[in-house]
Design a protein around this motif. Structure first.
Motif, mmCIF file in Angstrom:
data_model
loop_
_atom_site.group_PDB
_atom_site.id
_atom_site.type_symbol
_atom_site.label_atom_id
_atom_site.label_comp_id
_atom_site.label_asym_id
_atom_site.label_seq_id
_atom_site.Cartn_x
_atom_site.Cartn_y
_atom_site.Cartn_z
ATOM 1 N N SER A 263 0.891 -1.202 -0.026
ATOM 2 C CA SER A 263 0.008 0.020 0.095
ATOM 3 C C SER A 263 0.782 1.153 -0.151
ATOM 4 O O SER A 263 0.761 2.342 -0.669
ATOM 5 C CB SER A 263 -1.005 0.004 1.107
ATOM 6 O OG SER A 263 -1.636 1.076 1.332
ATOM 7 N N VAL A 264 1.941 1.337 0.800
ATOM 8 C CA VAL A 264 2.804 2.089 0.841
ATOM 9 C C VAL A 264 3.403 2.548 -0.475
ATOM 10 O O VAL A 264 3.635 3.886 -0.812
ATOM 11 C CB VAL A 264 4.087 2.090 2.109
ATOM 12 C CG1 VAL A 264 5.037 3.181 1.884
ATOM 13 C CG2 VAL A 264 3.172 2.339 3.326
ATOM 14 N N THR A 265 3.922 1.687 -1.249
ATOM 15 C CA THR A 265 4.635 1.593 -2.369
ATOM 16 C C THR A 265 3.798 2.264 -3.267
ATOM 17 O O THR A 265 3.938 3.164 -4.114
ATOM 18 C CB THR A 265 5.277 0.440 -2.950
ATOM 19 O OG1 THR A 265 5.983 -0.323 -1.855
ATOM 20 C CG2 THR A 265 6.117 0.591 -3.975
ATOM 21 N N GLU A 266 2.388 1.619 -3.344
ATOM 22 C CA GLU A 266 1.456 2.115 -4.467
ATOM 23 C C GLU A 266 1.239 3.680 -4.407
ATOM 24 O O GLU A 266 0.699 4.144 -5.118
ATOM 25 C CB GLU A 266 0.101 1.275 -4.033
ATOM 26 C CG GLU A 266 0.133 0.068 -5.014
ATOM 27 C CD GLU A 266 -1.413 -0.606 -4.641
ATOM 28 O OE1 GLU A 266 -1.429 -1.571 -4.997
ATOM 29 O OE2 GLU A 266 -2.061 0.021 -3.941
ATOM 30 N N ARG A 267 1.194 3.883 -3.084
ATOM 31 C CA ARG A 267 0.615 5.327 -2.574
ATOM 32 C C ARG A 267 1.996 6.318 -2.557
ATOM 33 O O ARG A 267 1.732 7.121 -1.901
ATOM 34 C CB ARG A 267 -0.171 5.377 -1.363
ATOM 35 C CG ARG A 267 -1.745 4.882 -1.795
ATOM 36 C CD ARG A 267 -2.284 4.194 -0.892
ATOM 37 N NE ARG A 267 -2.688 5.068 0.109
ATOM 38 C CZ ARG A 267 -3.295 4.531 1.254
ATOM 39 N NH1 ARG A 267 -3.209 3.225 1.685
ATOM 40 N NH2 ARG A 267 -3.722 5.607 2.186
ATOM 41 N N THR A 268 3.142 5.834 -3.149
ATOM 42 C CA THR A 268 4.045 6.846 -2.920
ATOM 43 C C THR A 268 3.977 8.320 -3.362
ATOM 44 O O THR A 268 4.161 9.074 -2.906
ATOM 45 C CB THR A 268 5.307 6.251 -3.889
ATOM 46 O OG1 THR A 268 5.708 5.008 -3.399
ATOM 47 C CG2 THR A 268 6.486 7.018 -3.728
#
Lengths: 410, 240
Positions: A312-317
């Motif tokens: 999720s964190v990577t997707e929402r960078t």
């Protein structure tokens, strides 16, 4: 402090949106926690239930009663070792009464299980029958609800009287008055003089007190013979002097049974605590196994959450970059992702508690239990805690992102 | 009084063992209500300069003074505070949150500023009205045209009443007509007393500014005032 609450509130609103946008994923992620929480809740409910059931079935036996017997409850040695000891006899009981005067009550007890009691056409099977004296009322703690207990005269004169358990009374007499009626055991007629108060079901197969019949020992011997071992129940006068009483009784019994000094006693003095200790040891093992399983399942769930939060964190960078560019501080981003993880876990926790509630309804058919509120609160607390712990690394990664790099992320 | 006072800043990146001088020695001062365009070919250091001016990054050397505060030595959270209160960003790719509607996107900086919900809403609606999107406040970015998206982004930049508006290729993803509309909007914002810094590589966009700073190889190549040709252009457009 207010600022923290504010950040949390905003974090939850943001995370709600994110969860809504990834419904299926959030749901799948939460299954790990769901299983863990079901394990926690069901385990604790079952253990509390076991404990309740056990205490309930023990409560009748006073903790101030010592049982002199050739068997030792939960003895360390082989069963045959105890079996080979000589039986305690009625004469030894009489000798004890003569030599030991500090007891509040002493009762010789012989018993037999699985007997059939008849009244006219009706019969009650698998009853527990006690042959004893009038002091059994004090050592056993079973009090007649209607009628009365037997007197010392009835005991000495071997009158054919008996006091019956409430289940037997219900079975044989239904709506009839039981007192004064004659029941037959092995063809011997006995007059019912009392009915014990209802105690409820026995613990996991232990015979229920509601299925017992008490009669004078001599009458018992006439019906069932005299070859059984006698158990002597001693109610100690002062609960605070249990150890002292135990030592004194041991001394007296050694003399009565002629045990040479230095030799091991050929009898045991049992106490209800022994049952409790054995029970605690067993439940300890069960609880430990349960905790290990629970921790494992929560751990697996936590790994799942951590994994999905990293994704999720990577997707929402880019989103993180935007938020940072317009002024989100490290703390705000951290809070956002932590609340998201905690919230996903809380959903799993709530679902888990609901499922466990239905499971506890099933358990309550076996054990006298319901799901305690404290366990619900604990489960929800644990699920949030798991969320915060497993969400921390991903959230930290997000909060430390360089805004320039994050904005450039495609 | 200068809002921006940059003195001899340099930015050096370390790529492996090699040192890359993105900015070598740049000094620039920008006054309140100036309209400045920063230009330069790719690799000239204009992105790096924009990041530093926007407090997204700090210089390796030199001094950056923003409205009396030395930002060159600030930590991440202090920089976040400056960005939140003093700088309004407008990006080439709009950079709106895709799942949030226009209103929430504009409210976002106010959330981080810690404003109450009622106040946030009031100011966000006002900002959207100022860019002509009062009818679109509950539309999500994918329900808006490119030009409308950029207007939302501009409203978001203006909503905190920042000291400067920093626009990075604001028309780069728009067709020329829409781009011109957006530039007119910037002109109006400037005429209301705002300070605008525009990063672009398009000459005709840069000409909307009053001053053009040209970068080359990490140095300022040229820094000159623009004659008021732009005014004429915009007057021409209005007369059309």
């Amino acid at each position: 402090m207010l600022k923290i609450l504010f950040d949390f509130k905003e974090g939850i609103i943001i995370s709600l949106k994110a969860i809504k946008a990834n419904k299926l994923r959030s749901f799948l992620t939460t299954i790990g926690i769901f299983i863990g929480i079901v394990a926690v809740t069901t385990m604790s409910t079952a253990i509390v239930g076991l404990e309740e059931a056990f205490k309930e079935s023990l409560s009748a036996v006073g903790s101030d009663v010592l049982f002199i017997d050739k068997f030792e409850w939960f003895g360390q040695k082989d069963w045959r070792y105890y079996r080979n000891r000589k039986n305690i006899t009625y004469d030894q009981y009489e000798a004890l009464v003569e030599k030991y005067h500090k007891a509040a009550a002493i009762a010789p007890v012989e018993r037999t299980f699985g007997r059939t009691v008849k009244y006219k056409e009706k019969s009650a099977q698998s009853t527990m029958i006690y042959g004893t004296n009038e002091q059994f009322e004090k050592t056993n703690g079973s009090i007649p609800q209607t009628g009365r207990y037997m007197t010392d005269i009835e005991v000495k004169a071997s009158r054919r009287v008996c006091i019956i358990g409430s289940d037997i009374a219900e079975l044989l007499f239904e709506n009839e008055e039981a007192i004064g009626k004659e029941v037959k055991i092995d063809g011997v007629p006995l007059r019912v003089i009392g009915v014990f108060e209802k105690k409820g079901s026995g613990f996991l197969g232990m015979p229920s007190e509601d299925g017992q019949i008490v009669m004078p020992l001599k009458v018992f011997n006439r019906i069932f013979g005299t070859r059984r071992r006698v158990q002597i129940a001693v109610k100690v006068a002062d609960v605070n002097k249990m150890e002292e009483a135990r030592e004194e009784i041991t001394e007296v019994m050694r003399i009565i049974r002629k045990v040479p000094p230095g030799k091991e006693a050929d009898f045991s003095i049992n106490q209800q605590d022994a049952i409790m200790d054995a029970y605690n040891a067993t439940i300890g093992v069960v609880a430990t196994a349960g905790i290990v399983i629970t921790i494992l399942s929560l751990f697996v769930g936590a790994i799942g959450i951590m994994n999905i939060m990293f994704v999720s964190v990577t997707e929402r960078t880019r989103e993180i970059g935007i938020r940072k560019a317009i002024g989100a501080k490290t703390w705000s981003i951290l809070t956002q992702f932590l609340s998201e993880a905690a919230f996903i876990c809380l959903i799993g926790g709530v679902l888990g508690v609901i499922a466990s509630y239905f499971l506890s309804l099933v358990i309550s058919k076996l054990l006298p239990t319901s799901m305690p509120v404290s366990i619900v609160v604990l489960s929800l607390f644990i699920s949030v805690l798991v969320g915060l712990l497993s969400g921390f690394l991903p959230a930290y990664k997000a909060s430390k992102m360089d805004p320039v790099e994050a904005l450039r992320y495609e | 009084m200068n809002i921006i006072n940059i003195e001899n800043i340099a930015k050096i990146y370390e790529v492996g063992t090699e040192k890359v001088h993105a900015l070598r020695d740049v000094s620039v001062k920008i006054d309140k209500n100036e309209y400045v365009a920063i230009m330069g070919p790719s690799g000239s250091g204009k992105s790096t300069l924009m990041n530093i001016v926007g407090c997204l990054d700090t210089p390796t050397q030199g001094l950056y003074d923003f409205a009396g505060e030395n930002v060159s030595q600030m930590n991440d959270n202090e920089l976040a505070r400056i960005r939140n209160k003093q700088i309004g960003f407008v990006f080439q790719t709009f950079n709106l949150l895709p799942r949030s509607d226009a209103l929430h996107n504009v409210e976002l900086p106010l959330i981080y500023a810690g404003l109450s919900k009622a106040l946030r809403r009031e100011r966000a609606e006002e900002a959207l009205e100022n860019v002509g999107l009062q009818d679109r406040i509950h539309h999500k970015p994918n329900e808006l045209s490119g030009g409308q998206r950029q207007r939302v982004a501009i409203a978001r930049a203006l909503v905190t009443k920042p000291s400067i508006i920093l626009a990075d290729e604001p028309t780069g993803n728009l067709d020329s007509k829409t781009g011109e509309d957006i530039m007119t909007l910037f002109d109006n914002i400037h005429s209301q007393g705002n300070t605008i810094i525009l990063v672009t590589h398009e000459e005709y966009i840069a000409e909307h500014a009053e001053r053009i700073v040209r970068l080359k190889d990490g140095l300022i190549n040229q820094d000159e005032k623009v004659r008021k040709r732009i005014r004429k252009t915009s007057a021409q457009m209005e007369s059309n």
